[in-house]
Design a protein around this motif. Structure first.
Motif, mmCIF file in Angstrom:
data_model
loop_
_atom_site.group_PDB
_atom_site.id
_atom_site.type_symbol
_atom_site.label_atom_id
_atom_site.label_comp_id
_atom_site.label_asym_id
_atom_site.label_seq_id
_atom_site.Cartn_x
_atom_site.Cartn_y
_atom_site.Cartn_z
ATOM 1 N N THR A 1 0.938 -1.347 -0.098
ATOM 2 C CA THR A 1 -0.215 -0.024 0.027
ATOM 3 C C THR A 1 0.734 1.259 0.020
ATOM 4 N N GLY A 2 1.787 1.315 0.700
ATOM 5 C CA GLY A 2 2.738 2.372 1.077
ATOM 6 C C GLY A 2 3.454 2.846 -0.522
ATOM 7 N N ALA A 3 3.820 1.566 -1.288
ATOM 8 C CA ALA A 3 4.483 2.144 -2.535
ATOM 9 C C ALA A 3 3.535 2.341 -3.520
ATOM 10 N N LEU A 4 2.221 2.087 -3.450
ATOM 11 C CA LEU A 4 1.141 2.628 -4.265
ATOM 12 C C LEU A 4 1.176 4.008 -4.443
ATOM 13 N N ALA A 5 1.321 4.943 -3.178
ATOM 14 C CA ALA A 5 1.386 6.230 -3.218
ATOM 15 C C ALA A 5 2.087 7.134 -4.280
ATOM 16 N N GLU A 6 3.096 6.240 -4.890
ATOM 17 C CA GLU A 6 4.329 6.748 -5.718
ATOM 18 C C GLU A 6 3.996 5.862 -7.289
ATOM 19 N N ALA A 7 3.010 5.142 -7.177
ATOM 20 C CA ALA A 7 2.698 4.129 -8.244
ATOM 21 C C ALA A 7 1.459 4.246 -9.094
ATOM 22 N N LEU A 8 0.770 5.605 -8.596
ATOM 23 C CA LEU A 8 -0.671 5.616 -9.254
ATOM 24 C C LEU A 8 -0.739 6.873 -10.219
ATOM 25 N N LEU A 9 -1.402 6.551 -11.216
ATOM 26 C CA LEU A 9 -1.801 7.609 -12.168
ATOM 27 C C LEU A 9 -3.389 8.082 -12.114
ATOM 28 N N VAL A 10 -3.563 9.470 -11.924
ATOM 29 C CA VAL A 10 -4.898 9.702 -11.849
ATOM 30 C C VAL A 10 -5.665 9.693 -13.082
ATOM 31 N N VAL A 11 -6.744 9.265 -13.376
ATOM 32 C CA VAL A 11 -7.373 9.079 -14.480
ATOM 33 C C VAL A 11 -8.375 10.250 -14.548
ATOM 34 N N SER A 12 -9.069 10.467 -13.458
ATOM 35 C CA SER A 12 -10.129 11.699 -13.440
ATOM 36 C C SER A 12 -10.445 11.993 -12.134
ATOM 37 N N ASN A 13 -11.013 13.305 -12.198
ATOM 38 C CA ASN A 13 -11.187 13.853 -10.816
ATOM 39 C C ASN A 13 -12.458 14.561 -10.815
ATOM 40 N N GLN A 14 -13.259 14.448 -9.999
ATOM 41 C CA GLN A 14 -14.703 15.040 -9.874
ATOM 42 C C GLN A 14 -14.822 16.005 -8.586
ATOM 43 N N LEU A 15 -14.997 17.209 -8.748
ATOM 44 C CA LEU A 15 -14.969 17.945 -7.581
ATOM 45 C C LEU A 15 -16.169 18.591 -7.403
ATOM 46 N N THR A 16 -17.068 18.580 -6.311
ATOM 47 C CA THR A 16 -18.262 19.288 -6.057
ATOM 48 C C THR A 16 -18.325 20.369 -4.786
ATOM 49 N N TYR A 17 -18.140 21.633 -5.121
ATOM 50 C CA TYR A 17 -17.985 22.601 -4.091
ATOM 51 C C TYR A 17 -19.241 22.845 -3.262
ATOM 52 N N VAL A 18 -19.504 22.605 -2.090
ATOM 53 C CA VAL A 18 -20.542 22.811 -1.288
ATOM 54 C C VAL A 18 -20.708 24.292 -0.587
ATOM 55 N N GLU A 19 -19.880 24.665 0.211
ATOM 56 C CA GLU A 19 -19.816 25.609 0.814
ATOM 57 C C GLU A 19 -18.306 26.507 0.627
ATOM 58 N N PRO A 20 -18.160 27.777 0.746
ATOM 59 C CA PRO A 20 -16.837 28.331 0.608
ATOM 60 C C PRO A 20 -16.039 28.120 2.007
#
Length: 286
Positions: free
Chosen positions: A46-65
Protein backbone atom coordinates in the motif's frame (compact mmCIF):
# COMPACT_ATOMS: atom_id res chain seq x y z
CA UNK A 1 -13.23 2.54 7.24
CA UNK A 2 -12.40 6.15 6.43
CA UNK A 3 -9.01 7.79 6.78
CA UNK A 4 -8.93 11.33 8.23
CA UNK A 5 -6.20 13.79 7.26
CA UNK A 6 -5.58 17.13 9.00
CA UNK A 7 -4.70 19.46 6.12
CA UNK A 8 -2.86 22.68 7.00
CA UNK A 9 -4.02 25.83 5.21
CA UNK A 10 -1.89 28.59 3.69
CA UNK A 11 -2.75 32.25 3.14
CA UNK A 12 -1.73 31.79 -0.49
CA UNK A 13 -4.60 29.30 -0.92
CA UNK A 14 -7.16 32.14 -1.08
CA UNK A 15 -8.74 33.82 -4.11
CA UNK A 16 -9.94 37.41 -4.60
CA UNK A 17 -13.16 36.69 -2.66
CA UNK A 18 -11.20 35.44 0.35
CA UNK A 19 -12.27 31.84 -0.31
CA UNK A 20 -9.94 28.90 -0.83
CA UNK A 21 -9.38 28.90 -4.59
CA UNK A 22 -11.15 26.10 -6.45
CA UNK A 23 -7.83 24.82 -7.82
CA UNK A 24 -6.30 24.43 -4.34
CA UNK A 25 -8.83 21.79 -3.30
CA UNK A 26 -7.30 19.37 -5.82
CA UNK A 27 -3.98 19.82 -4.01
CA UNK A 28 -5.70 19.12 -0.67
CA UNK A 29 -7.11 15.86 -2.06
CA UNK A 30 -3.70 14.79 -3.30
CA UNK A 31 -2.23 15.44 0.16
CA UNK A 32 -4.97 13.37 1.82
CA UNK A 33 -4.49 10.50 -0.64
CA UNK A 34 -0.74 10.34 -0.09
CA UNK A 35 -1.21 10.53 3.68
CA UNK A 36 -3.62 7.58 3.58
CA UNK A 37 -1.53 5.41 1.28
CA UNK A 38 2.04 6.22 2.36
CA UNK A 39 2.21 7.89 5.77
CA UNK A 40 -0.41 5.54 7.23
CA UNK A 41 0.22 2.66 4.84
CA UNK A 42 -1.37 -0.65 5.82
CA UNK A 43 1.67 -2.49 4.49
CA UNK A 44 4.63 -2.20 2.07
CA UNK A 45 2.42 -2.78 -0.97
CA UNK A 46 0.00 0.00 0.00
CA UNK A 47 2.84 2.38 0.81
CA UNK A 48 4.44 1.86 -2.57
CA UNK A 49 1.14 2.64 -4.29
CA UNK A 50 1.39 6.31 -3.28
CA UNK A 51 4.22 6.69 -5.80
CA UNK A 52 2.82 4.29 -8.41
CA UNK A 53 -0.67 5.62 -9.16
CA UNK A 54 -1.77 7.68 -12.13
CA UNK A 55 -4.88 9.86 -11.88
CA UNK A 56 -7.48 8.94 -14.51
CA UNK A 57 -10.15 11.47 -13.52
CA UNK A 58 -11.19 13.94 -10.81
CA UNK A 59 -14.70 15.07 -9.89
CA UNK A 60 -15.02 17.96 -7.44
CA UNK A 61 -18.31 19.35 -6.10
CA UNK A 62 -18.07 22.59 -4.10
CA UNK A 63 -20.63 22.80 -1.27
CA UNK A 64 -19.64 25.82 0.88
CA UNK A 65 -16.89 28.48 0.63
CA UNK A 66 -13.89 27.60 2.80
CA UNK A 67 -12.25 30.55 4.58
CA UNK A 68 -8.72 30.82 5.93
CA UNK A 69 -8.12 29.64 9.49
CA UNK A 70 -4.99 28.83 11.46
CA UNK A 71 -6.69 25.54 12.36
CA UNK A 72 -6.33 22.72 9.83
CA UNK A 73 -9.25 21.58 7.70
CA UNK A 74 -10.13 17.88 7.85
CA UNK A 75 -10.38 15.54 4.86
CA UNK A 76 -12.01 12.14 5.05
CA UNK A 77 -10.72 9.76 2.40
CA UNK A 78 -11.98 6.27 1.57
CA UNK A 79 -12.29 3.79 -1.31
CA UNK A 80 -15.62 3.33 -3.11
CA UNK A 81 -14.58 0.78 -5.76
CA UNK A 82 -11.62 -1.48 -6.56
CA UNK A 83 -11.46 -3.08 -9.99
CA UNK A 84 -8.71 -5.03 -11.74
CA UNK A 85 -6.78 -1.94 -12.87
CA UNK A 86 -8.58 1.04 -11.30
CA UNK A 87 -9.63 2.23 -7.86
CA UNK A 88 -12.01 5.06 -7.00
CA UNK A 89 -11.41 7.18 -3.93
CA UNK A 90 -13.94 9.54 -2.34
CA UNK A 91 -13.27 12.59 -0.18
CA UNK A 92 -15.11 14.99 2.09
CA UNK A 93 -13.48 18.25 3.15
CA UNK A 94 -15.02 19.55 6.38
CA UNK A 95 -14.74 21.19 9.80
CA UNK A 96 -16.64 20.30 12.95
CA UNK A 97 -17.78 22.63 15.71
CA UNK A 98 -20.05 21.77 18.67
CA UNK A 99 -20.76 18.38 17.13
CA UNK A 100 -21.94 19.82 13.80
CA UNK A 101 -20.10 19.18 10.56
CA UNK A 102 -19.78 21.78 7.81
CA UNK A 103 -18.86 20.18 4.49
CA UNK A 104 -17.01 22.36 1.98
CA UNK A 105 -16.27 19.86 -0.78
CA UNK A 106 -17.16 16.35 -1.90
CA UNK A 107 -15.00 14.69 -4.53
CA UNK A 108 -13.90 11.45 -6.15
CA UNK A 109 -10.75 10.36 -7.97
CA UNK A 110 -10.21 7.38 -10.27
CA UNK A 111 -6.65 6.01 -10.14
CA UNK A 112 -4.75 3.30 -11.95
CA UNK A 113 -1.45 1.61 -10.99
CA UNK A 114 1.16 2.63 -13.52
CA UNK A 115 4.57 1.41 -14.64
CA UNK A 116 6.27 4.75 -15.24
CA UNK A 117 9.47 3.21 -16.64
CA UNK A 118 7.42 1.63 -19.42
CA UNK A 119 4.66 4.30 -19.64
CA UNK A 120 1.81 1.81 -19.25
CA UNK A 121 -0.92 0.97 -16.74
CA UNK A 122 -1.02 -2.38 -14.95
CA UNK A 123 -3.32 -4.40 -12.68
CA UNK A 124 -3.35 -4.27 -8.90
CA UNK A 125 -1.54 -7.04 -7.07
CA UNK A 126 -3.53 -9.08 -4.49
CA UNK A 127 -1.63 -7.31 -1.69
CA UNK A 128 -2.47 -3.88 -3.11
CA UNK A 129 -6.15 -4.79 -3.48
CA UNK A 130 -6.27 -6.01 0.13
CA UNK A 131 -4.74 -2.75 1.37
CA UNK A 132 -7.25 -0.64 -0.55
CA UNK A 133 -10.24 -2.81 0.34
CA UNK A 134 -9.61 -2.07 4.03
CA UNK A 135 -11.04 1.40 3.24
CA UNK A 136 -13.86 0.11 1.02
CA UNK A 137 -17.27 1.76 1.34
CA UNK A 138 -19.03 1.09 -1.99
CA UNK A 139 -20.98 3.86 -3.69
CA UNK A 140 -21.84 4.52 -7.33
CA UNK A 141 -20.32 7.57 -9.03
CA UNK A 142 -22.25 9.11 -11.93
CA UNK A 143 -20.18 9.60 -15.13
CA UNK A 144 -19.63 13.15 -16.35
CA UNK A 145 -21.88 14.07 -19.34
CA UNK A 146 -19.31 15.57 -21.71
CA UNK A 147 -20.59 17.18 -24.91
CA UNK A 148 -19.11 17.53 -28.37
CA UNK A 149 -16.02 19.78 -28.60
CA UNK A 150 -16.29 23.24 -30.12
CA UNK A 151 -13.10 24.93 -31.32
CA UNK A 152 -13.12 28.66 -32.05
CA UNK A 153 -10.32 31.18 -31.86
CA UNK A 154 -11.96 33.08 -29.01
CA UNK A 155 -11.66 29.98 -26.85
CA UNK A 156 -8.06 29.11 -27.72
CA UNK A 157 -5.39 29.39 -25.02
CA UNK A 158 -1.76 28.21 -25.42
CA UNK A 159 -0.69 26.23 -22.35
CA UNK A 160 2.99 26.62 -21.53
CA UNK A 161 4.22 24.04 -19.05
CA UNK A 162 6.54 25.29 -16.31
CA UNK A 163 9.30 23.07 -15.00
CA UNK A 164 7.71 23.21 -11.52
CA UNK A 165 4.48 21.75 -12.99
CA UNK A 166 6.19 18.40 -13.60
CA UNK A 167 6.49 15.50 -11.13
CA UNK A 168 9.47 13.20 -10.62
CA UNK A 169 8.30 11.02 -13.52
CA UNK A 170 8.36 13.87 -16.03
CA UNK A 171 4.55 14.16 -16.24
CA UNK A 172 2.56 17.29 -15.50
CA UNK A 173 1.00 16.74 -12.05
CA UNK A 174 -2.77 16.18 -12.13
CA UNK A 175 -3.40 19.26 -9.94
CA UNK A 176 -1.81 21.56 -12.53
CA UNK A 177 -4.50 20.73 -15.10
CA UNK A 178 -6.98 22.57 -12.87
CA UNK A 179 -4.77 25.65 -13.17
CA UNK A 180 -4.52 25.29 -16.96
CA UNK A 181 -8.29 25.00 -17.40
CA UNK A 182 -8.80 27.94 -15.05
CA UNK A 183 -6.45 30.05 -17.18
CA UNK A 184 -8.39 29.04 -20.28
CA UNK A 185 -11.73 29.97 -18.67
CA UNK A 186 -10.43 33.36 -17.52
CA UNK A 187 -9.06 34.05 -21.01
CA UNK A 188 -12.29 33.26 -22.85
CA UNK A 189 -14.48 35.16 -20.35
CA UNK A 190 -12.19 38.20 -20.54
CA UNK A 191 -12.24 38.19 -24.34
CA UNK A 192 -16.03 37.89 -24.36
CA UNK A 193 -16.45 40.96 -22.17
CA UNK A 194 -13.86 42.92 -24.16
CA UNK A 195 -16.01 42.39 -27.25
CA UNK A 196 -19.04 43.88 -25.46
CA UNK A 197 -17.75 46.82 -23.37
CA UNK A 198 -21.28 47.88 -22.39
CA UNK A 199 -22.08 44.57 -20.66
CA UNK A 200 -21.61 44.67 -16.88
CA UNK A 201 -19.28 42.09 -15.34
CA UNK A 202 -20.67 39.68 -12.74
CA UNK A 203 -18.73 37.49 -10.34
CA UNK A 204 -18.86 33.72 -10.67
CA UNK A 205 -17.89 30.87 -8.35
CA UNK A 206 -17.06 27.32 -9.39
CA UNK A 207 -19.70 24.78 -8.29
CA UNK A 208 -18.39 21.66 -10.03
CA UNK A 209 -15.19 20.59 -11.81
CA UNK A 210 -14.65 17.30 -13.62
CA UNK A 211 -11.41 16.46 -15.43
CA UNK A 212 -10.42 13.32 -17.35
CA UNK A 213 -6.75 12.65 -18.05
CA UNK A 214 -6.24 10.81 -21.33
CA UNK A 215 -2.49 11.06 -21.99
CA UNK A 216 0.38 12.56 -19.99
CA UNK A 217 1.54 16.12 -20.70
CA UNK A 218 5.32 16.57 -20.64
CA UNK A 219 7.61 19.52 -20.03
CA UNK A 220 8.70 21.22 -23.26
CA UNK A 221 9.19 24.69 -24.72
CA UNK A 222 6.33 24.41 -27.26
CA UNK A 223 2.84 25.17 -25.92
CA UNK A 224 -0.12 22.82 -25.93
CA UNK A 225 -3.54 23.87 -27.28
CA UNK A 226 -6.34 24.41 -24.77
CA UNK A 227 -9.82 25.02 -26.18
CA UNK A 228 -12.73 26.32 -24.06
CA UNK A 229 -16.37 26.71 -25.05
CA UNK A 230 -19.81 27.17 -23.47
CA UNK A 231 -21.99 24.04 -23.48
CA UNK A 232 -25.02 25.34 -21.55
CA UNK A 233 -26.39 28.59 -20.13
CA UNK A 234 -28.80 28.20 -17.22
CA UNK A 235 -30.85 30.63 -15.17
CA UNK A 236 -28.10 31.25 -12.61
CA UNK A 237 -25.22 29.23 -14.01
CA UNK A 238 -23.16 28.54 -17.09
CA UNK A 239 -21.36 25.31 -18.04
CA UNK A 240 -18.01 25.54 -19.78
CA UNK A 241 -16.13 22.62 -21.25
CA UNK A 242 -12.57 22.38 -22.46
CA UNK A 243 -9.92 20.09 -23.82
CA UNK A 244 -6.15 20.05 -24.20
CA UNK A 245 -4.50 18.75 -27.35
CA UNK A 246 -1.00 18.63 -28.80
CA UNK A 247 -0.81 20.86 -31.91
CA UNK A 248 1.76 18.43 -33.33
CA UNK A 249 -0.84 15.64 -33.09
CA UNK A 250 -4.24 17.43 -33.02
CA UNK A 251 -6.21 14.19 -33.12
CA UNK A 252 -4.67 13.11 -29.81
CA UNK A 253 -6.74 14.22 -26.80
CA UNK A 254 -4.65 14.81 -23.67
CA UNK A 255 -7.34 15.93 -21.21
CA UNK A 256 -10.88 17.23 -21.10
CA UNK A 257 -12.89 19.04 -18.46
CA UNK A 258 -16.38 20.24 -17.57
CA UNK A 259 -16.93 23.22 -15.28
CA UNK A 260 -20.16 24.53 -13.73
CA UNK A 261 -19.94 28.23 -12.82
CA UNK A 262 -22.60 29.99 -10.74
CA UNK A 263 -23.19 33.73 -10.95
CA UNK A 264 -22.51 35.21 -7.52
CA UNK A 265 -23.52 38.42 -5.72
CA UNK A 266 -20.53 39.44 -3.58
CA UNK A 267 -22.74 41.73 -1.45
CA UNK A 268 -25.33 39.14 -0.40
CA UNK A 269 -23.04 36.11 -0.74
CA UNK A 270 -25.73 34.32 -2.74
CA UNK A 271 -26.22 33.11 -6.29
CA UNK A 272 -27.86 35.55 -8.68
CA UNK A 273 -29.19 35.72 -12.22
CA UNK A 274 -26.95 37.27 -14.88
CA UNK A 275 -28.18 40.23 -16.86
CA UNK A 276 -29.96 39.39 -20.15
CA UNK A 277 -27.03 40.93 -22.04
CA UNK A 278 -24.48 38.76 -20.22
CA UNK A 279 -26.58 35.62 -20.73
CA UNK A 280 -26.81 36.39 -24.42
CA UNK A 281 -23.06 36.91 -24.57
CA UNK A 282 -22.38 33.45 -23.09
CA UNK A 283 -25.07 31.88 -25.27
CA UNK A 284 -23.18 33.11 -28.36
CA UNK A 285 -20.46 30.55 -27.56
CA UNK A 286 -22.79 27.55 -27.25
Amino acid sequence: MRHVYECPMRWADLDLLGHVNNVVYADYLQEARVDMLRVHARGPATGALAEALLVVSNQLTYVEPLLFDTRPVFIECWVTEVRAATATLAYEVYRERDGERTVYLRASTVLTPYVFAEERPRRFTPEERAGLEAYLEPVEVEPTPYGEPVHHELGHYPVRVRFSDVDIYGHVNNVKYFEYFQEGRVAVMTRLLEQAPGVERQSVVVAQQDIEYKRPMLFRSEPYDLWTWVSHVGRRSVILEGEIRDPGAPDRLLARGRFVLVFFDTTTGRSTEPSPQLRELYASLV
